[in-house]
Design a protein around this motif. Structure first.
Motif, PDB file in Angstrom:
ATOM      1  N   ALA A 166     -12.219   8.369  20.226  1.00  0.00           N
ATOM      2  CA  ALA A 166     -11.356   8.655  19.007  1.00  0.00           C
ATOM      3  C   ALA A 166     -10.097   8.122  19.047  1.00  0.00           C
ATOM      4  O   ALA A 166      -9.609   7.370  18.069  1.00  0.00           O
ATOM      5  N   THR A 167      -9.482   8.026  20.217  1.00  0.00           N
ATOM      6  CA  THR A 167      -7.930   7.686  20.339  1.00  0.00           C
ATOM      7  C   THR A 167      -7.792   6.293  20.031  1.00  0.00           C
ATOM      8  O   THR A 167      -7.069   5.735  19.593  1.00  0.00           O
ATOM      9  N   ALA A 168      -8.987   5.654  20.995  1.00  0.00           N
ATOM     10  CA  ALA A 168      -9.012   4.166  21.061  1.00  0.00           C
ATOM     11  C   ALA A 168      -9.154   3.642  19.706  1.00  0.00           C
ATOM     12  O   ALA A 168      -8.704   2.601  18.958  1.00  0.00           O
ATOM     13  N   HIS A 169     -10.075   4.265  18.646  1.00  0.00           N
ATOM     14  CA  HIS A 169     -10.356   4.057  17.372  1.00  0.00           C
ATOM     15  C   HIS A 169      -9.145   4.308  16.564  1.00  0.00           C
ATOM     16  O   HIS A 169      -9.148   3.108  15.658  1.00  0.00           O
ATOM     17  N   VAL A 170      -8.422   5.279  16.662  1.00  0.00           N
ATOM     18  CA  VAL A 170      -7.124   5.639  16.022  1.00  0.00           C
ATOM     19  C   VAL A 170      -6.274   4.297  16.255  1.00  0.00           C
ATOM     20  O   VAL A 170      -5.621   3.747  15.341  1.00  0.00           O
ATOM     21  N   ASP A 171      -6.235   3.866  17.592  1.00  0.00           N
ATOM     22  CA  ASP A 171      -5.234   2.882  17.936  1.00  0.00           C
ATOM     23  C   ASP A 171      -5.569   1.603  17.290  1.00  0.00           C
ATOM     24  O   ASP A 171      -4.787   0.890  16.618  1.00  0.00           O
ATOM     25  N   ARG A 172      -6.743   1.219  17.197  1.00  0.00           N
ATOM     26  CA  ARG A 172      -7.248  -0.160  16.450  1.00  0.00           C
ATOM     27  C   ARG A 172      -7.051   0.059  15.090  1.00  0.00           C
ATOM     28  O   ARG A 172      -6.500  -1.003  14.486  1.00  0.00           O
ATOM     29  N   MET A 173      -7.307   1.140  14.560  1.00  0.00           N
ATOM     30  CA  MET A 173      -7.326   1.248  12.928  1.00  0.00           C
ATOM     31  C   MET A 173      -5.552   1.258  12.597  1.00  0.00           C
ATOM     32  O   MET A 173      -5.293   0.613  11.601  1.00  0.00           O
ATOM     33  N   LEU A 174      -4.852   1.837  13.434  1.00  0.00           N
ATOM     34  CA  LEU A 174      -3.351   1.820  13.117  1.00  0.00           C
ATOM     35  C   LEU A 174      -2.839   0.314  13.374  1.00  0.00           C
ATOM     36  O   LEU A 174      -1.933  -0.202  12.573  1.00  0.00           O
ATOM     37  N   LYS A 175      -3.254  -0.058  14.295  1.00  0.00           N
ATOM     38  CA  LYS A 175      -2.931  -1.547  14.357  1.00  0.00           C
ATOM     39  C   LYS A 175      -3.188  -2.576  13.308  1.00  0.00           C
ATOM     40  O   LYS A 175      -2.571  -3.346  12.847  1.00  0.00           O
ATOM     41  N   HIS A 176      -4.506  -2.228  12.782  1.00  0.00           N
ATOM     42  CA  HIS A 176      -4.817  -3.057  11.588  1.00  0.00           C
ATOM     43  C   HIS A 176      -4.149  -2.541  10.432  1.00  0.00           C
ATOM     44  O   HIS A 176      -3.676  -3.534   9.746  1.00  0.00           O
ATOM     45  N   MET A 177      -3.822  -1.372  10.272  1.00  0.00           N
ATOM     46  CA  MET A 177      -3.108  -0.892   9.065  1.00  0.00           C
ATOM     47  C   MET A 177      -1.892  -1.527   9.031  1.00  0.00           C
ATOM     48  O   MET A 177      -1.226  -1.825   8.063  1.00  0.00           O
ATOM     49  N   TYR A 178      -1.008  -1.334  10.243  1.00  0.00           N
ATOM     50  CA  TYR A 178       0.353  -2.022  10.486  1.00  0.00           C
ATOM     51  C   TYR A 178       0.191  -3.599   9.952  1.00  0.00           C
ATOM     52  O   TYR A 178       1.191  -3.854   9.115  1.00  0.00           O
ATOM     53  N   VAL A 179      -0.672  -4.305  10.395  1.00  0.00           N
ATOM     54  CA  VAL A 179      -0.653  -5.484  10.257  1.00  0.00           C
ATOM     55  C   VAL A 179      -1.017  -5.778   8.420  1.00  0.00           C
ATOM     56  O   VAL A 179      -0.113  -6.581   7.566  1.00  0.00           O
ATOM     57  N   GLU A 180      -1.851  -4.936   7.899  1.00  0.00           N
ATOM     58  CA  GLU A 180      -2.107  -4.885   6.376  1.00  0.00           C
ATOM     59  C   GLU A 180      -0.772  -4.776   5.465  1.00  0.00           C
ATOM     60  O   GLU A 180      -0.613  -5.364   4.684  1.00  0.00           O
ATOM     61  N   ILE A 181      -0.017  -3.738   6.109  1.00  0.00           N
ATOM     62  CA  ILE A 181       1.095  -3.452   5.187  1.00  0.00           C
ATOM     63  C   ILE A 181       2.527  -4.016   5.672  1.00  0.00           C
ATOM     64  O   ILE A 181       3.458  -3.731   5.315  1.00  0.00           O
ATOM     65  N   ASP A 182       2.394  -4.678   6.670  1.00  0.00           N
ATOM     66  CA  ASP A 182       3.786  -5.429   7.183  1.00  0.00           C
ATOM     67  C   ASP A 182       4.517  -4.573   7.784  1.00  0.00           C
ATOM     68  O   ASP A 182       5.940  -4.392   7.331  1.00  0.00           O
ATOM     69  N   ALA A 183       4.207  -3.218   8.662  1.00  0.00           N
ATOM     70  CA  ALA A 183       4.911  -2.232   9.002  1.00  0.00           C
ATOM     71  C   ALA A 183       6.060  -2.927   9.951  1.00  0.00           C
ATOM     72  O   ALA A 183       5.856  -3.737  10.652  1.00  0.00           O
ATOM     73  N   THR A 184       7.092  -2.127   9.660  1.00  0.00           N
ATOM     74  CA  THR A 184       8.372  -2.349  10.725  1.00  0.00           C
ATOM     75  C   THR A 184       8.217  -1.653  12.068  1.00  0.00           C
ATOM     76  O   THR A 184       7.140  -0.590  11.994  1.00  0.00           O
ATOM     77  N   GLU A 185       8.743  -2.152  12.951  1.00  0.00           N
ATOM     78  CA  GLU A 185       8.675  -1.411  14.298  1.00  0.00           C
ATOM     79  C   GLU A 185       9.076   0.091  14.035  1.00  0.00           C
ATOM     80  O   GLU A 185       8.521   0.941  14.535  1.00  0.00           O
TER      81      GLU A 185
END
Length: 160
Positions: free
Chosen positions: A42-61
Motif C-alpha cells: 500500500a505504501t509503495a502504491h501510494v508512493d508511485r501514485m503521488l509521484k505520478h500526481m506530482y508530475v501531472e500537476i507540476d508540483a513544486t518541491e
C-alpha cells in the motif's frame, strides 16, 4: 472481499488526493476491484501514485514536502478503520451463513459498518481539503482533468 483492504485504502487515499476540486467519484470505482495486499504494498502504491500526481500537476518541491506527510498520516489514521471494517465484514458473513438468520445482529452489523464508513469518509474529506490547501486552482483542475481521462469520462467530471 473487504471494501477497505490495504490496496483499496491506498488507492482511495490517492484517489481522494487526486480528486481535490473534482469530487471522489472516480475513487469509488476502485473499492470493489482490489485484493488484499500488505501495508508495504500500500505504501509503495501510494508512493508511485503521488509521484505520478506530482508530475501531472507540476508540483513544486515545497508542495511535495507538504503533501507527503498529509497523505501518510491519513493512511495511518485509516488503517485501524480498515482493520475494523475487515472484522465487521467477517462478522456479517458469519451472521449470513448461520443456520438461523439473526435479523437484529445483521442490523447491528450494518449499523457498525455504516459508522465505520462514515468515519473513513470524514477522514478522507479532511485529506482532500488538506491536500487541496496545498494546490493552486490550476493544479486542482489538472488533477480533475487527469482523473476524468483515467476513468474514461472525457475532459471533465460528469455525473448522472
Amino acid at each position: 472481499m473487504s471494501i477497505f483492504n490495504r490496496h483499496t485504502i491506498a488507492a482511495f487515499l490517492l484517489g481522494a488526493t487526486l480528486a481535490v476540486g473534482a469530487g471522489a467519484y472516480a475513487v469509488d470505482r476502485h473499492l470493489n476491484s482490489a485484493g488484499p495486499h500488505s501495508a508495504i504494498d500500500a505504501t509503495a502504491h501510494v508512493d508511485r501514485m503521488l509521484k505520478h500526481m506530482y508530475v501531472e500537476i507540476d508540483a513544486t518541491e515545497a508542495q511535495k514536502t507538504q503533501i507527503d506527510p498529509i497523505v501518510r498520516q491519513a493512511m495511518q489514521d485509516l488503517q485501524p478503520m480498515h482493520e475494523q471494517m475487515h472484522k465487521a465484514h467477517e462478522n456479517a458473513l458469519q451472521l449470513l451463513t448461520a443456520p438461523t438468520l439473526d435479523r437484529a445482529a445483521l442490523e447491528a452489523a450494518r449499523a457498525q459498518h455504516m459508522q465505520l464508513a462514515d468515519q473513513a469518509s470524514k477522514r478522507l474529506v479532511q485529506l482532500i481539503a488538506d491536500v487541496g490547501d496545498q494546490l493552486t486552482p490550476v493544479q486542482r483542475q489538472k488533477l480533475a482533468d487527469h482523473l476524468a481521462r483515467m476513468h474514461g469520462h472525457g475532459h471533465g467530471m460528469h455525473h448522472g
